[in-house]
Write a protein that holds these residues in place. Structure first.
Motif, PDB file in Angstrom:
ATOM      1  N   MET A 269       1.019  -1.134  -0.051  1.00 25.24           N
ATOM      2  CA  MET A 269      -0.197  -0.084   0.089  1.00 25.24           C
ATOM      3  C   MET A 269       0.757   1.291   0.083  1.00 25.24           C
ATOM      4  O   MET A 269       0.640   2.251  -0.710  1.00 25.24           O
ATOM      5  CB  MET A 269      -1.052   0.013   1.242  1.00 25.24           C
ATOM      6  CG  MET A 269      -2.187  -0.783   1.000  1.00 25.24           C
ATOM      7  SD  MET A 269      -2.977  -0.570  -0.697  1.00 25.24           S
ATOM      8  CE  MET A 269      -3.306   0.931  -0.638  1.00 25.24           C
TER       9      MET A 269
ATOM     10  N   ARG B 257       0.333   3.714  -2.892  1.00 27.91           N
ATOM     11  CA  ARG B 257       0.434   5.481  -2.844  1.00 27.91           C
ATOM     12  C   ARG B 257       1.490   6.444  -2.999  1.00 27.91           C
ATOM     13  O   ARG B 257       1.227   7.317  -3.678  1.00 27.91           O
ATOM     14  CB  ARG B 257      -0.117   5.696  -1.256  1.00 27.91           C
ATOM     15  CG  ARG B 257      -1.357   5.175  -0.932  1.00 27.91           C
ATOM     16  CD  ARG B 257      -1.710   5.446   0.451  1.00 27.91           C
ATOM     17  NE  ARG B 257      -3.168   5.089   0.812  1.00 27.91           N
ATOM     18  CZ  ARG B 257      -3.429   4.110   1.451  1.00 27.91           C
ATOM     19  NH1 ARG B 257      -2.378   3.407   2.275  1.00 27.91           N
ATOM     20  NH2 ARG B 257      -4.654   3.708   1.829  1.00 27.91           N
TER      21      ARG B 257
ATOM     22  N   VAL C 139       0.126  -9.590   4.412  1.00 31.08           N
ATOM     23  CA  VAL C 139      -0.999  -9.060   3.873  1.00 31.08           C
ATOM     24  C   VAL C 139      -1.453  -9.413   2.630  1.00 31.08           C
ATOM     25  O   VAL C 139      -0.784  -9.741   1.708  1.00 31.08           O
ATOM     26  CB  VAL C 139      -1.077  -7.680   3.948  1.00 31.08           C
ATOM     27  CG1 VAL C 139      -2.139  -6.767   3.269  1.00 31.08           C
ATOM     28  CG2 VAL C 139      -0.401  -6.754   5.083  1.00 31.08           C
TER      29      VAL C 139
ATOM     30  N   GLU D 243      -6.739  -8.288   0.734  1.00 36.39           N
ATOM     31  CA  GLU D 243      -6.878  -7.133   1.535  1.00 36.39           C
ATOM     32  C   GLU D 243      -6.312  -5.845   1.004  1.00 36.39           C
ATOM     33  O   GLU D 243      -6.766  -4.800   0.995  1.00 36.39           O
ATOM     34  CB  GLU D 243      -5.913  -7.384   2.718  1.00 36.39           C
ATOM     35  CG  GLU D 243      -6.753  -8.279   3.808  1.00 36.39           C
ATOM     36  CD  GLU D 243      -5.647  -8.938   4.721  1.00 36.39           C
ATOM     37  OE1 GLU D 243      -5.390  -8.098   5.537  1.00 36.39           O
ATOM     38  OE2 GLU D 243      -4.911  -9.857   4.757  1.00 36.39           O
ATOM     39  N   ILE D 244      -5.287  -6.122   0.121  1.00 34.13           N
ATOM     40  CA  ILE D 244      -4.847  -4.802  -0.790  1.00 34.13           C
ATOM     41  C   ILE D 244      -5.607  -4.240  -1.605  1.00 34.13           C
ATOM     42  O   ILE D 244      -5.861  -3.151  -1.794  1.00 34.13           O
ATOM     43  CB  ILE D 244      -3.488  -5.249  -1.201  1.00 34.13           C
ATOM     44  CG1 ILE D 244      -2.382  -5.728  -0.247  1.00 34.13           C
ATOM     45  CG2 ILE D 244      -2.815  -4.082  -2.317  1.00 34.13           C
ATOM     46  CD1 ILE D 244      -1.189  -6.379  -0.918  1.00 34.13           C
TER      47      ILE D 244
ATOM     48  N   GLN E 166      -9.027  -4.390  -1.343  1.00 34.01           N
ATOM     49  CA  GLN E 166      -9.888  -3.928  -0.654  1.00 34.01           C
ATOM     50  C   GLN E 166      -9.663  -2.532  -0.444  1.00 34.01           C
ATOM     51  O   GLN E 166     -10.170  -1.568  -0.487  1.00 34.01           O
ATOM     52  CB  GLN E 166     -10.403  -4.600   0.316  1.00 34.01           C
ATOM     53  CG  GLN E 166     -11.546  -4.303   0.813  1.00 34.01           C
ATOM     54  CD  GLN E 166     -12.137  -5.431   1.853  1.00 34.01           C
ATOM     55  OE1 GLN E 166     -11.168  -6.325   2.495  1.00 34.01           O
ATOM     56  NE2 GLN E 166     -13.318  -5.600   2.150  1.00 34.01           N
ATOM     57  N   THR E 167      -8.131  -2.342   0.061  1.00 35.55           N
ATOM     58  CA  THR E 167      -7.722  -1.227   0.478  1.00 35.55           C
ATOM     59  C   THR E 167      -7.626   0.049  -0.616  1.00 35.55           C
ATOM     60  O   THR E 167      -7.933   1.225  -0.418  1.00 35.55           O
ATOM     61  CB  THR E 167      -6.406  -1.203   1.251  1.00 35.55           C
ATOM     62  OG1 THR E 167      -6.526  -2.171   2.410  1.00 35.55           O
ATOM     63  CG2 THR E 167      -5.985  -0.026   2.077  1.00 35.55           C
ATOM     64  N   VAL E 168      -7.155  -0.461  -1.643  1.00 38.99           N
ATOM     65  CA  VAL E 168      -7.199   0.286  -2.835  1.00 38.99           C
ATOM     66  C   VAL E 168      -8.331   0.856  -3.104  1.00 38.99           C
ATOM     67  O   VAL E 168      -8.437   2.104  -3.458  1.00 38.99           O
ATOM     68  CB  VAL E 168      -6.246  -0.329  -3.993  1.00 38.99           C
ATOM     69  CG1 VAL E 168      -6.379   0.535  -5.326  1.00 38.99           C
ATOM     70  CG2 VAL E 168      -4.780  -0.693  -3.871  1.00 38.99           C
ATOM     71  N   ARG E 169      -9.415  -0.174  -3.271  1.00 43.48           N
ATOM     72  CA  ARG E 169     -10.591   0.499  -3.549  1.00 43.48           C
ATOM     73  C   ARG E 169     -11.469   1.171  -2.882  1.00 43.48           C
ATOM     74  O   ARG E 169     -12.298   2.230  -3.202  1.00 43.48           O
ATOM     75  CB  ARG E 169     -11.453  -0.841  -4.163  1.00 43.48           C
ATOM     76  CG  ARG E 169     -11.107  -1.590  -5.307  1.00 43.48           C
ATOM     77  CD  ARG E 169     -10.948  -0.619  -6.634  1.00 43.48           C
ATOM     78  NE  ARG E 169     -10.712  -1.453  -7.586  1.00 43.48           N
ATOM     79  CZ  ARG E 169      -9.567  -0.913  -8.433  1.00 43.48           C
ATOM     80  NH1 ARG E 169      -9.074   0.365  -7.997  1.00 43.48           N
ATOM     81  NH2 ARG E 169      -9.209  -1.324  -9.496  1.00 43.48           N
ATOM     82  N   ALA E 170     -10.847   1.289  -1.493  1.00 45.39           N
ATOM     83  CA  ALA E 170     -11.576   2.207  -0.417  1.00 45.39           C
ATOM     84  C   ALA E 170     -10.961   3.479  -0.613  1.00 45.39           C
ATOM     85  O   ALA E 170     -11.389   4.586   0.170  1.00 45.39           O
ATOM     86  CB  ALA E 170     -11.441   1.519   0.869  1.00 45.39           C
ATOM     87  N   ASP E 171      -9.696   3.839  -1.268  1.00 39.24           N
ATOM     88  CA  ASP E 171      -9.224   4.960  -1.233  1.00 39.24           C
ATOM     89  C   ASP E 171      -9.423   5.806  -2.365  1.00 39.24           C
ATOM     90  O   ASP E 171      -9.144   5.396  -3.546  1.00 39.24           O
ATOM     91  CB  ASP E 171      -7.503   4.715  -1.176  1.00 39.24           C
ATOM     92  CG  ASP E 171      -6.789   5.846  -0.969  1.00 39.24           C
ATOM     93  OD1 ASP E 171      -7.147   6.955  -1.458  1.00 39.24           O
ATOM     94  OD2 ASP E 171      -5.744   5.573  -0.549  1.00 39.24           O
TER      95      ASP E 171
END
Length: 131
Positions: free
Chosen positions: A44, A48, A64, A68-69, A71-76
């Motif tokens: 991540m 970023r 990780v 999970e990665i 999901q985190t990218v899509r939430a940002d």
């Protein structure tokens, strides 16, 4: 080539060296600007920092997971233009559905043919951001 002659940037997140070497060969040959990390925990921060056009993301990573990665990218919201192609040795329909449900743009089962991977990378990079 991307906008204004800039090379497309691809980040490879893959812990298996033999696969990473094959991907490095392909991406170099295709003229992409690319980088690799082997650890999910660092993914991540690198995504970023570099805002790649495409992330080739292994599902099974140390620390990780690729899910999970993804999901985190899509939430940002700052990462809306980042495409994600998930790679897994367990290419079952359930795995594919999970990856796509979490927002992956594509899914490829390992071992893959380089020709198949190249076509998928080209398809994703040709698509409009956010589409």
């Amino acid at each position: 080539m991307a906008d204004g002659g800039r090379k497309h940037r691809v980040l490879v997140v893959e812990d298996e060296d033999n696969i990473a070497i094959a991907l490095d060969y392909l991406l170099t040959r295709e003229g992409y600007d690319h980088d690799r990390i082997a650890n999910g925990a660092e993914a991540m921060a690198r995504i970023r920092a570099t805002l790649p056009d495409l992330v080739l993301l292994d599902v099974m990573l140390p620390e990780v997971s690729g899910y999970e990665i993804c999901q985190t990218v899509r939430a940002d919201p700052a990462l809306i233009g980042v495409k994600i192609l998930m790679m897994t040795a367990r290419g079952s329909a359930m795995e594919r559905r999970k990856g796509l449900a979490l927002g992956a743009d594509g899914f490829i089962a390992k071992p893959f043919e380089l020709k198949e991977l190249r076509a998928e990378v080209q398809r994703l990079l040709a698509a409009e951001p956010g589409s």
